[in-house]
Structure formats: C-alpha cells, structure tokens
Design a protein around this motif. Structure first.
Motif, PDB file in Angstrom:
ATOM      1  N   VAL A  93       0.863  -1.187   0.000  1.00  0.00           N
ATOM      2  CA  VAL A  93       0.000   0.000   0.000  1.00  0.00           C
ATOM      3  C   VAL A  93       0.898   1.235   0.000  1.00  0.00           C
ATOM      4  O   VAL A  93       1.739   1.388   0.893  1.00  0.00           O
ATOM      5  CB  VAL A  93      -0.917   0.009   1.235  1.00  0.00           C
ATOM      6  N   PRO A  94       0.757   2.144  -0.982  1.00  0.00           N
ATOM      7  CA  PRO A  94       1.599   3.360  -0.991  1.00  0.00           C
ATOM      8  C   PRO A  94       1.133   4.329   0.087  1.00  0.00           C
ATOM      9  O   PRO A  94      -0.062   4.518   0.313  1.00  0.00           O
ATOM     10  CB  PRO A  94       1.378   3.917  -2.399  1.00  0.00           C
ATOM     11  N   LEU A  95       2.088   4.934   0.760  1.00  0.00           N
ATOM     12  CA  LEU A  95       1.804   5.903   1.812  1.00  0.00           C
ATOM     13  C   LEU A  95       2.677   7.135   1.618  1.00  0.00           C
ATOM     14  O   LEU A  95       3.750   7.063   1.019  1.00  0.00           O
ATOM     15  CB  LEU A  95       2.084   5.296   3.197  1.00  0.00           C
ATOM     16  N   LYS A  96       2.217   8.234   2.157  1.00  0.00           N
ATOM     17  CA  LYS A  96       3.038   9.441   2.177  1.00  0.00           C
ATOM     18  C   LYS A  96       4.129   9.288   3.229  1.00  0.00           C
ATOM     19  O   LYS A  96       4.018   8.512   4.160  1.00  0.00           O
ATOM     20  CB  LYS A  96       2.176  10.670   2.492  1.00  0.00           C
ATOM     21  N   LYS A  97       5.189  10.055   3.073  1.00  0.00           N
ATOM     22  CA  LYS A  97       6.326   9.933   3.975  1.00  0.00           C
ATOM     23  C   LYS A  97       6.084  10.585   5.324  1.00  0.00           C
ATOM     24  O   LYS A  97       6.852  10.391   6.258  1.00  0.00           O
ATOM     25  CB  LYS A  97       7.567  10.547   3.320  1.00  0.00           C
ATOM     26  N   GLN A  98       5.018  11.367   5.458  1.00  0.00           N
ATOM     27  CA  GLN A  98       4.764  12.023   6.728  1.00  0.00           C
ATOM     28  C   GLN A  98       4.367  10.987   7.789  1.00  0.00           C
ATOM     29  O   GLN A  98       3.625  10.043   7.524  1.00  0.00           O
ATOM     30  CB  GLN A  98       3.649  13.069   6.598  1.00  0.00           C
ATOM     31  N   GLN A  99       4.853  11.195   9.013  1.00  0.00           N
ATOM     32  CA  GLN A  99       4.555  10.283  10.109  1.00  0.00           C
ATOM     33  C   GLN A  99       3.068  10.286  10.448  1.00  0.00           C
ATOM     34  O   GLN A  99       2.498   9.263  10.831  1.00  0.00           O
ATOM     35  CB  GLN A  99       5.380  10.652  11.345  1.00  0.00           C
ATOM     36  N   ASP A 104      -1.188  -2.983   7.981  1.00  0.00           N
ATOM     37  CA  ASP A 104      -0.865  -3.726   9.196  1.00  0.00           C
ATOM     38  C   ASP A 104       0.602  -3.601   9.588  1.00  0.00           C
ATOM     39  O   ASP A 104       0.943  -3.814  10.755  1.00  0.00           O
ATOM     40  CB  ASP A 104      -1.192  -5.224   9.015  1.00  0.00           C
ATOM     41  N   TYR A 105       1.426  -3.292   8.599  1.00  0.00           N
ATOM     42  CA  TYR A 105       2.874  -3.323   8.844  1.00  0.00           C
ATOM     43  C   TYR A 105       3.520  -2.254   7.970  1.00  0.00           C
ATOM     44  O   TYR A 105       3.295  -2.217   6.754  1.00  0.00           O
ATOM     45  CB  TYR A 105       3.412  -4.716   8.501  1.00  0.00           C
ATOM     46  N   VAL A 106       4.315  -1.381   8.581  1.00  0.00           N
ATOM     47  CA  VAL A 106       5.027  -0.323   7.852  1.00  0.00           C
ATOM     48  C   VAL A 106       6.517  -0.593   7.962  1.00  0.00           C
ATOM     49  O   VAL A 106       7.070  -0.687   9.069  1.00  0.00           O
ATOM     50  CB  VAL A 106       4.689   1.072   8.423  1.00  0.00           C
ATOM     51  N   LEU A 107       7.164  -0.737   6.823  1.00  0.00           N
ATOM     52  CA  LEU A 107       8.600  -1.011   6.763  1.00  0.00           C
ATOM     53  C   LEU A 107       9.299   0.158   6.079  1.00  0.00           C
ATOM     54  O   LEU A 107       8.952   0.527   4.953  1.00  0.00           O
ATOM     55  CB  LEU A 107       8.862  -2.300   5.973  1.00  0.00           C
ATOM     56  N   THR A 108      10.270   0.723   6.755  1.00  0.00           N
ATOM     57  CA  THR A 108      11.051   1.838   6.207  1.00  0.00           C
ATOM     58  C   THR A 108      12.427   1.324   5.824  1.00  0.00           C
ATOM     59  O   THR A 108      13.216   0.892   6.678  1.00  0.00           O
ATOM     60  CB  THR A 108      11.181   2.971   7.239  1.00  0.00           C
ATOM     61  N   ILE A 109      12.735   1.364   4.502  1.00  0.00           N
ATOM     62  CA  ILE A 109      14.021   0.877   3.982  1.00  0.00           C
ATOM     63  C   ILE A 109      14.940   2.083   3.763  1.00  0.00           C
ATOM     64  O   ILE A 109      14.588   3.006   3.028  1.00  0.00           O
ATOM     65  CB  ILE A 109      13.824   0.106   2.668  1.00  0.00           C
ATOM     66  N   PRO A 110      16.094   2.107   4.369  1.00  0.00           N
ATOM     67  CA  PRO A 110      16.999   3.264   4.196  1.00  0.00           C
ATOM     68  C   PRO A 110      17.552   3.325   2.773  1.00  0.00           C
ATOM     69  O   PRO A 110      17.582   2.320   2.051  1.00  0.00           O
ATOM     70  CB  PRO A 110      18.100   2.998   5.227  1.00  0.00           C
ATOM     71  N   LYS A 111      18.024   4.513   2.382  1.00  0.00           N
ATOM     72  CA  LYS A 111      18.523   4.713   1.023  1.00  0.00           C
ATOM     73  C   LYS A 111      19.799   3.924   0.758  1.00  0.00           C
ATOM     74  O   LYS A 111      20.066   3.509  -0.371  1.00  0.00           O
ATOM     75  CB  LYS A 111      18.775   6.204   0.763  1.00  0.00           C
ATOM     76  N   ASN A 112      20.641   3.725   1.782  1.00  0.00           N
ATOM     77  CA  ASN A 112      21.906   3.008   1.599  1.00  0.00           C
ATOM     78  C   ASN A 112      21.760   1.509   1.875  1.00  0.00           C
ATOM     79  O   ASN A 112      22.729   0.853   2.251  1.00  0.00           O
ATOM     80  CB  ASN A 112      22.971   3.612   2.518  1.00  0.00           C
ATOM     81  N   GLN A 156      28.375  -4.532   1.294  1.00  0.00           N
ATOM     82  CA  GLN A 156      29.516  -4.499   2.211  1.00  0.00           C
ATOM     83  C   GLN A 156      29.380  -5.512   3.360  1.00  0.00           C
ATOM     84  O   GLN A 156      30.145  -5.451   4.318  1.00  0.00           O
ATOM     85  CB  GLN A 156      29.666  -3.085   2.791  1.00  0.00           C
ATOM     86  N   ASN A 157      28.408  -6.409   3.244  1.00  0.00           N
ATOM     87  CA  ASN A 157      28.175  -7.444   4.268  1.00  0.00           C
ATOM     88  C   ASN A 157      27.882  -6.847   5.642  1.00  0.00           C
ATOM     89  O   ASN A 157      28.295  -7.366   6.674  1.00  0.00           O
ATOM     90  CB  ASN A 157      29.376  -8.397   4.372  1.00  0.00           C
ATOM     91  N   LYS A 158      27.176  -5.723   5.620  1.00  0.00           N
ATOM     92  CA  LYS A 158      26.767  -5.092   6.861  1.00  0.00           C
ATOM     93  C   LYS A 158      25.265  -5.323   7.092  1.00  0.00           C
ATOM     94  O   LYS A 158      24.508  -5.470   6.145  1.00  0.00           O
ATOM     95  CB  LYS A 158      27.081  -3.589   6.832  1.00  0.00           C
ATOM     96  N   GLN A 159      24.876  -5.299   8.349  1.00  0.00           N
ATOM     97  CA  GLN A 159      23.476  -5.501   8.697  1.00  0.00           C
ATOM     98  C   GLN A 159      22.743  -4.168   8.637  1.00  0.00           C
ATOM     99  O   GLN A 159      23.019  -3.261   9.429  1.00  0.00           O
ATOM    100  CB  GLN A 159      23.363  -6.100  10.105  1.00  0.00           C
ATOM    101  N   PRO A 160      21.811  -4.002   7.703  1.00  0.00           N
ATOM    102  CA  PRO A 160      21.099  -2.730   7.610  1.00  0.00           C
ATOM    103  C   PRO A 160      20.091  -2.580   8.755  1.00  0.00           C
ATOM    104  O   PRO A 160      19.593  -3.555   9.321  1.00  0.00           O
ATOM    105  CB  PRO A 160      20.389  -2.818   6.260  1.00  0.00           C
ATOM    106  N   ASP A 161      19.792  -1.344   9.076  1.00  0.00           N
ATOM    107  CA  ASP A 161      18.851  -1.028  10.146  1.00  0.00           C
ATOM    108  C   ASP A 161      17.500  -0.726   9.510  1.00  0.00           C
ATOM    109  O   ASP A 161      17.311   0.334   8.903  1.00  0.00           O
ATOM    110  CB  ASP A 161      19.358   0.166  10.962  1.00  0.00           C
ATOM    111  N   ASP A 181       8.337  -9.923  10.200  1.00  0.00           N
ATOM    112  CA  ASP A 181       9.750  -9.901  10.597  1.00  0.00           C
ATOM    113  C   ASP A 181      10.427 -11.227  10.258  1.00  0.00           C
ATOM    114  O   ASP A 181      11.587 -11.254   9.803  1.00  0.00           O
ATOM    115  CB  ASP A 181       9.871  -9.632  12.099  1.00  0.00           C
ATOM    116  N   SER A 182       9.725 -12.313  10.474  1.00  0.00           N
ATOM    117  CA  SER A 182      10.291 -13.626  10.156  1.00  0.00           C
ATOM    118  C   SER A 182      10.540 -13.768   8.658  1.00  0.00           C
ATOM    119  O   SER A 182      11.571 -14.318   8.235  1.00  0.00           O
ATOM    120  CB  SER A 182       9.348 -14.723  10.652  1.00  0.00           C
ATOM    121  N   ILE A 183       9.614 -13.284   7.848  1.00  0.00           N
ATOM    122  CA  ILE A 183       9.790 -13.365   6.390  1.00  0.00           C
ATOM    123  C   ILE A 183      10.987 -12.533   5.932  1.00  0.00           C
ATOM    124  O   ILE A 183      11.808 -12.978   5.112  1.00  0.00           O
ATOM    125  CB  ILE A 183       8.497 -12.894   5.682  1.00  0.00           C
ATOM    126  N   ILE A 184      11.118 -11.317   6.464  1.00  0.00           N
ATOM    127  CA  ILE A 184      12.236 -10.442   6.077  1.00  0.00           C
ATOM    128  C   ILE A 184      13.559 -11.054   6.522  1.00  0.00           C
ATOM    129  O   ILE A 184      14.547 -11.073   5.764  1.00  0.00           O
ATOM    130  CB  ILE A 184      12.035  -9.040   6.681  1.00  0.00           C
TER     131      ILE A 184
END
Length: 321
Positions: A4-10, A23-31, A38-43, A59-62
């Motif tokens: 579902v597309p949402l606006k970026k406003q909180q 039901d679930y909002v996931l925010t993926i960082p730009k980097n 780089q084999n780093k764990q993204p936040d 969370d389990s699926i991701i």
C-alpha cells in the motif's frame, strides 16, 4: 503481501495504522543496497499496532530473505548481485509439503477423546452419587423405615434389593454418559474405545460403592450438595480434569493421588496418548485399574460396616448352628 503506498509524513503513517489501512510499515533506508554489498546488517525501521501478530510474521519473512541472501553471497562469491537476488527469490518462493505421520491424527483424536471421557469423573460420578444418595435417604426417613420394618422382608434382604436396584440404575446412567462421551469424542469401538469404556466401568464401581457408603453416614439431604462440591468436584479439579496438572503444584498432585478421580484421569490420559498397546501400556493401565478397584472395595467394605446395625450386607465364612 499487498503493498500500500503511503506518504512519507509520520501523521499519514499513524492514520493508516489506526484506521487499519495497513498492518505493517517497513522503512528501507537509502543506503540499504550498499550496506548489503559491504556485508553489513542494515537497520530496518518497522511500525505496527501494539501486540500485533503480523509484526512477528513479517519480521520472520524479512529475516528469512536476508539470511538466505547472505548465505548465497558466501556460497557463490563469484556471482553478481543480480544473480544472488535471483537465487534468493527462487529459494523463498519454493513451497514444501508437510505430511504428518499416520499415527498423528490418531493420537490427536484419542487425546481429545481422553479429555471428554475424563470429564465423566465429575458428571457421571456426581449424578450417580446424588440420585442414589437421595433415594437411600428417602428410605431412611422414620415413617418409611417403620413401614418397611412391618413388612415380611428382612432388613438384610431389603438392603440387598436396594443395592441391586442402585447397581442397575447406575448401569443405566453409565450407559447414557458413555453414549454421550462417544458421541462428542467420535471414538470408535476399537481397542481405544474398549479401554475407555472399561475405565468408565471401573469409575462406575467406585461411584456406586462410595454412594452406598456415604448414604449410610448422612441423614440430611443438604449434605449431598456439600459432598458433591467438596469431594467430587474438588477431586476433579486437583486431579487434572478441569485444570492441567502441569500448572498445579506438586503437593496438590500428591494430595490428588488419594482420590479415585486422579487414577481414572491417569488412565484416560494413558489411553489417549497410546498408539501401540504393548506390555508397558498393559502394566500401567492394570496398575491404575487396580487402584480404582481398591477404592471401590474399600468403600464397599465401609458401607457394610455402617449398615450392619440395620441388618445390612455381612460377610460370613461359617454357618451358625
């Protein structure tokens, strides 16, 4: 997932969650991609309703996707990122089929049947006790007792007839309750069903002998409900029939071992979890059945002692000249 597309406003995100648009909002960082390279764990930032099951599920699926992706990167370092993504996508799309063992459905059905039959330790026991005790107390009323004393039938013969009628009545009640238990549990007349019915018959003997014994001690009908609530219902609770024994203290289980309901419930649980009737099952079942028979015999002997002054049943191994 349905994205579902949402606006970026909180505020828009909060409204979407509150009105159950998402039901679930996931925010993926730009980097995100650079950190993966780089084999780093993204936040990853997530937002859901409090105590939402969807959070744990998504969370389990991701985590599964990221773990699979990391596994392929380490296993195939020569492959490009696009190839690793394709391998990961193909992997997580794979669906497996689960086949339960043939005995799984049988154990599940028999355990449910064991719980249904274990309830008879209160319902059938209380019904037999209440009705037999009330009938016996009615015969013990002074006017009825004096009238029966004028009859040509001796007190001993009358007590035997009274016990026989109580036994036949208990058989009828036993048949009705076993029929209801069989109906609600869908148990078949196989080996499991025979053992369940045999176990309830042992409970019938205990209930009958206990009822005859108590009816010889009490003289007030108000005491019937008290004994029902204190002994029969109380023993059903501490024996694991209404409350699982796993959450009961050990001292409660030890006290419950002095009641017939405990050994009856043990046999119900034993039959329900058994797939193959081997020597170990026979030994355990016979031991529990023997304890029930001891209870029945003990109550019967006590009943004869209490009825001796009324010419009741009496054991004699020699004839009097």
């Amino acid at each position: 997932m349905h994205v579902v597309p949402l606006k970026k406003q909180q505020a828009a995100i909060d409204d979407a969650i509150f009105f159950e648009k998402v039901d679930y909002v996931l925010t993926i960082p730009k980097n995100f991609s650079e950190m993966i390279e780089q084999n780093k764990q993204p936040d990853l930032t997530t937002q859901t309703k409090p105590n939402s099951f969807n959070k744990a599920y998504v969370d389990s699926i991701i985590n599964t996707y990221l773990t699979t992706f990391q596994f392929y990167r380490e296993a195939f370092p020569e492959k490009s990122s696009q190839e690793i993504v394709q391998l990961t996508t193909d992997n997580v799309k794979t669906k497996g089929k689960i086949k339960f063992d043939s005995s799984f459905a049988l154990i599940k059905a028999n355990r449910s049947a064991g719980k249904v039959f274990s309830v008879l330790a209160y319902t059938m026991f209380a019904s037999i006790f209440s009705l037999i005790t009330l009938i016996n107390l009615s015969f013990n009323k002074p006017e009825i007792k004096r009238r029966n004393s004028c009859s040509p039938i001796s007190n001993r013969k009358f007590s035997r007839q009274q016990f026989l009628v109580g036994f036949l009545f208990s058989i009828v009640v036993w048949g009705v309750f076993v029929s209801f238990a069989k109906l609600f549990s869908n148990i078949r007349f196989d080996q499991h069903g025979i053992y369940f019915i045999l176990n309830t018959f042992l409970l019938l003997l205990v209930a009958l002998s206990f009822s005859v014994f108590i009816s010889g001690l009490i003289s007030n009908m108000d005491m019937v409900s008290g004994i029902n609530n204190v002994f029969i219902l109380g023993s059903a609770f501490i024996s694991g029939i209404f409350v699982p024994t796993e959450i009961l203290p050990d001292i409660v289980t030890k006290v419950a071992a002095f009641t017939p309901s405990y050994w009856y419930a043990k046999n119900c649980s034993l039959i329900g979890k058994t797939v193959h009737f081997d020597a170990n099952f026979s030994a355990d079942f016979q031991f529990n059945a023997l304890i029930l028979l001891v209870f029945a015999l003990l109550f019967f002997l006590l009943a004869m002692v209490t009825r001796r002054d009324r010419g009741g049943l009496k054991i004699s191994f020699a004839k009097t000249a």
